[in-house]
Structures are given as C-alpha cells and as structure tokens.
Write an enzyme that holds these catalytic residues in place. Sequence first.
Site, PDB file in Angstrom:
ATOM      1  N   ASP A  28       0.708  -1.224   0.109  1.00 49.78           N
ATOM      2  CA  ASP A  28       0.024   0.133   0.009  1.00 49.78           C
ATOM      3  C   ASP A  28       0.989   1.155  -0.195  1.00 49.78           C
ATOM      4  O   ASP A  28       1.766   1.235   0.765  1.00 49.78           O
ATOM      5  CB  ASP A  28      -0.841  -0.071   1.266  1.00 49.78           C
ATOM      6  CG  ASP A  28      -2.068   0.933   1.089  1.00 49.78           C
ATOM      7  OD1 ASP A  28      -3.445   0.483   0.867  1.00 49.78           O
ATOM      8  OD2 ASP A  28      -1.886   2.195   1.043  1.00 49.78           O
ATOM      9  N   ILE A  29       0.622   2.133  -0.710  1.00 48.37           N
ATOM     10  CA  ILE A  29       1.341   3.502  -0.776  1.00 48.37           C
ATOM     11  C   ILE A  29       1.361   4.296   0.528  1.00 48.37           C
ATOM     12  O   ILE A  29       2.210   4.916   0.729  1.00 48.37           O
ATOM     13  CB  ILE A  29       0.830   4.256  -2.232  1.00 48.37           C
ATOM     14  CG1 ILE A  29       1.923   5.245  -2.618  1.00 48.37           C
ATOM     15  CG2 ILE A  29      -0.638   5.087  -1.794  1.00 48.37           C
ATOM     16  CD1 ILE A  29       1.526   5.780  -4.047  1.00 48.37           C
TER      17      ILE A  29
ATOM     18  N   ASN B 135     -12.736  -3.702   2.388  1.00 47.34           N
ATOM     19  CA  ASN B 135     -13.867  -2.400   2.631  1.00 47.34           C
ATOM     20  C   ASN B 135     -14.636  -2.688   1.282  1.00 47.34           C
ATOM     21  O   ASN B 135     -14.237  -2.589   0.297  1.00 47.34           O
ATOM     22  CB  ASN B 135     -13.060  -0.988   2.674  1.00 47.34           C
ATOM     23  CG  ASN B 135     -12.161  -1.015   3.881  1.00 47.34           C
ATOM     24  OD1 ASN B 135     -12.545  -1.305   4.869  1.00 47.34           O
ATOM     25  ND2 ASN B 135     -10.932  -0.400   3.668  1.00 47.34           N
TER      26      ASN B 135
ATOM     27  N   GLY C 293     -16.379   2.319   3.550  1.00 46.47           N
ATOM     28  CA  GLY C 293     -15.356   2.937   3.464  1.00 46.47           C
ATOM     29  C   GLY C 293     -14.124   2.745   2.445  1.00 46.47           C
ATOM     30  O   GLY C 293     -13.006   2.969   2.345  1.00 46.47           O
ATOM     31  N   GLN C 294     -14.889   1.847   1.216  1.00 41.14           N
ATOM     32  CA  GLN C 294     -13.930   1.605   0.031  1.00 41.14           C
ATOM     33  C   GLN C 294     -13.473   2.794  -0.669  1.00 41.14           C
ATOM     34  O   GLN C 294     -14.604   3.863  -0.936  1.00 41.14           O
ATOM     35  CB  GLN C 294     -14.666   0.678  -0.756  1.00 41.14           C
ATOM     36  CG  GLN C 294     -13.855   0.124  -1.782  1.00 41.14           C
ATOM     37  CD  GLN C 294     -14.533  -0.995  -2.802  1.00 41.14           C
ATOM     38  OE1 GLN C 294     -15.812  -1.322  -2.266  1.00 41.14           O
ATOM     39  NE2 GLN C 294     -13.682  -1.683  -3.679  1.00 41.14           N
TER      40      GLN C 294
ATOM     41  N   HIS D  57      -9.778  -5.612  -3.353  1.00 45.09           N
ATOM     42  CA  HIS D  57      -8.835  -5.663  -2.931  1.00 45.09           C
ATOM     43  C   HIS D  57      -8.732  -6.159  -1.295  1.00 45.09           C
ATOM     44  O   HIS D  57      -9.861  -5.805  -0.659  1.00 45.09           O
ATOM     45  CB  HIS D  57      -8.013  -4.532  -3.051  1.00 45.09           C
ATOM     46  CG  HIS D  57      -8.494  -3.302  -2.383  1.00 45.09           C
ATOM     47  ND1 HIS D  57      -9.573  -2.406  -3.413  1.00 45.09           N
ATOM     48  CD2 HIS D  57      -8.490  -2.772  -1.293  1.00 45.09           C
ATOM     49  CE1 HIS D  57      -9.664  -1.362  -2.345  1.00 45.09           C
ATOM     50  NE2 HIS D  57      -9.298  -1.557  -1.432  1.00 45.09           N
TER      51      HIS D  57
ATOM     52  N   HIS E 154      -6.696  -6.051   2.040  1.00 47.47           N
ATOM     53  CA  HIS E 154      -5.583  -5.643   2.747  1.00 47.47           C
ATOM     54  C   HIS E 154      -5.055  -6.627   3.724  1.00 47.47           C
ATOM     55  O   HIS E 154      -5.699  -7.248   4.316  1.00 47.47           O
ATOM     56  CB  HIS E 154      -6.024  -4.408   3.663  1.00 47.47           C
ATOM     57  CG  HIS E 154      -6.507  -3.151   2.980  1.00 47.47           C
ATOM     58  ND1 HIS E 154      -5.827  -1.902   2.428  1.00 47.47           N
ATOM     59  CD2 HIS E 154      -7.805  -3.003   2.394  1.00 47.47           C
ATOM     60  CE1 HIS E 154      -6.478  -1.068   2.072  1.00 47.47           C
ATOM     61  NE2 HIS E 154      -7.874  -1.756   2.016  1.00 47.47           N
TER      62      HIS E 154
HETATM   63  P1  5GP Z   1      -9.885   0.967   0.473  1.00 47.30           P
HETATM   64  O1  5GP Z   1     -10.178   2.313   1.392  1.00 47.30           O
HETATM   65  O2  5GP Z   1     -10.303   1.156  -1.181  1.00 47.30           O
HETATM   66  O3  5GP Z   1     -10.016  -0.334   0.973  1.00 47.30           O
HETATM   67  O4  5GP Z   1      -8.055   1.357   0.207  1.00 47.30           O
HETATM   68  C1  5GP Z   1      -7.608   1.665  -1.090  1.00 47.30           C
HETATM   69  C2  5GP Z   1      -5.912   1.640  -0.688  1.00 47.30           C
HETATM   70  O5  5GP Z   1      -5.485   1.927  -1.672  1.00 47.30           O
HETATM   71  C3  5GP Z   1      -5.568   2.635   0.247  1.00 47.30           C
HETATM   72  O6  5GP Z   1      -5.077   2.059   1.626  1.00 47.30           O
HETATM   73  C4  5GP Z   1      -4.461   3.418  -0.435  1.00 47.30           C
HETATM   74  O7  5GP Z   1      -3.687   3.891   0.335  1.00 47.30           O
HETATM   75  C5  5GP Z   1      -4.099   2.445  -1.497  1.00 47.30           C
HETATM   76  N1  5GP Z   1      -3.853   3.276  -2.760  1.00 47.30           N
HETATM   77  C6  5GP Z   1      -4.512   4.231  -3.509  1.00 47.30           C
HETATM   78  N2  5GP Z   1      -3.697   4.474  -4.665  1.00 47.30           N
HETATM   79  C7  5GP Z   1      -2.661   3.695  -4.700  1.00 47.30           C
HETATM   80  C8  5GP Z   1      -1.409   3.597  -5.487  1.00 47.30           C
HETATM   81  O8  5GP Z   1      -1.776   4.514  -6.541  1.00 47.30           O
HETATM   82  N3  5GP Z   1      -0.519   2.862  -5.143  1.00 47.30           N
HETATM   83  C9  5GP Z   1      -0.641   2.045  -4.156  1.00 47.30           C
HETATM   84  N4  5GP Z   1       0.364   1.084  -3.871  1.00 47.30           N
HETATM   85  N5  5GP Z   1      -1.701   1.992  -3.138  1.00 47.30           N
HETATM   86  C10 5GP Z   1      -2.762   2.736  -3.421  1.00 47.30           C
END
Ligand code: 5GP
Length: 118
Positions: free
Chosen positions: A30-31, A86, A92-93, A99, A101
């Site tokens: 994750d970034i 999520n 909270g997606q 994906h 985590h």
């Molecule tokens: P969500 O809230 O949708 O479950 O999580 C999305 C996740 O994707 C977040 O933790 C966010 O930091 C990560 N993320 C968003 N854009 C990028 C990206 O361009 N590269 C990487 N490696 N992670 C990303």
Amino acid sequence: MSDCIFCRISRGELPSKRIYEDEDLFAFHDIHPLAPVHFMIIPKQHVDSLAQCTDEQQAMLGKILLLAPQLAAEQGLATGFRTLINTGSGGGQEVYHLHVHVLGGQPLPAVKSLINKP
Ligand code: 5GP
Ligand code: ZN
C-alpha cells in the site's frame, strides 16, 4: 481495457512495490501503509467490490484468502496479521477494484476498538 488504477498497476502500467504475481492475482504494498507491513492482494480481473462478486469469482476469492497467509509469512508476519476488505461507500472503500488488505508487524488493536461509536 479498464483504466482503473489497480488494473493499471496489475498490468505494470503504473509503478508499485510488487510482492507477488501469477496469472490471476497481483499483490503490492500500500502506498500509504497503516502498519509496518501493509500490502494488498487483488484479482487481475476487474471487479468493483466484494458486493459485485458471484459464483464466477468463487475460486479467485478462495485463492486470495489462501495466498494471504503465505505472503504474510514471507513478509515476516510470524505472530499474525489482519485481513480487511472495505466494501462500498458504507464500508469506507476508496478504490473500486476489489482488494484484500493484509496488515501486521505491530500489535493491532482488537476490532471493537477500530470503530468510534457516536
Ligand atoms: P480502500 O479504502 O479502497 O479499501 O483502500 C484503498 C487503498 O489503496 C488505500 O489504503 C490507499 O492507500 C491505497 N492506494 C491508493 N492508490 C494507490 C496507488 O496508486 N498505489 C498503491 N500502492 N496503493 C494505493
Ligand atoms: Zn480495476
């Protein structure tokens, strides 16, 4: 071809810190890590979220869940890890490509302490 950000990452069109790839799945850090180890496992096939999955995704979902402990072990998470999915705005997606985590590397709080009740 989808221009979704995770589709583009899994196709190698955008950079990522990849930790695993096969014909169906891709995993990368994750970034914005929320723990010392924080990576995500995604299917290469675009699916918006868990709520859009059908029988067609059954094998892929099983494959992701079996891969999670394997990659967690490779990342040094010997004492355990947290998996998190999520789903939708209510969940909270933020990125609408399914994906999972995987987080660990420090003691994580019990799930009951994660949500602040009003
Ligand atoms: P969500 O809230 O949708 O479950 O999580 C999305 C996740 O994707 C977040 O933790 C966010 O930091 C990560 N993320 C968003 N854009 C990028 C990206 O361009 N590269 C990487 N490696 N992670 C990303
Ligand atoms: Zn996608």
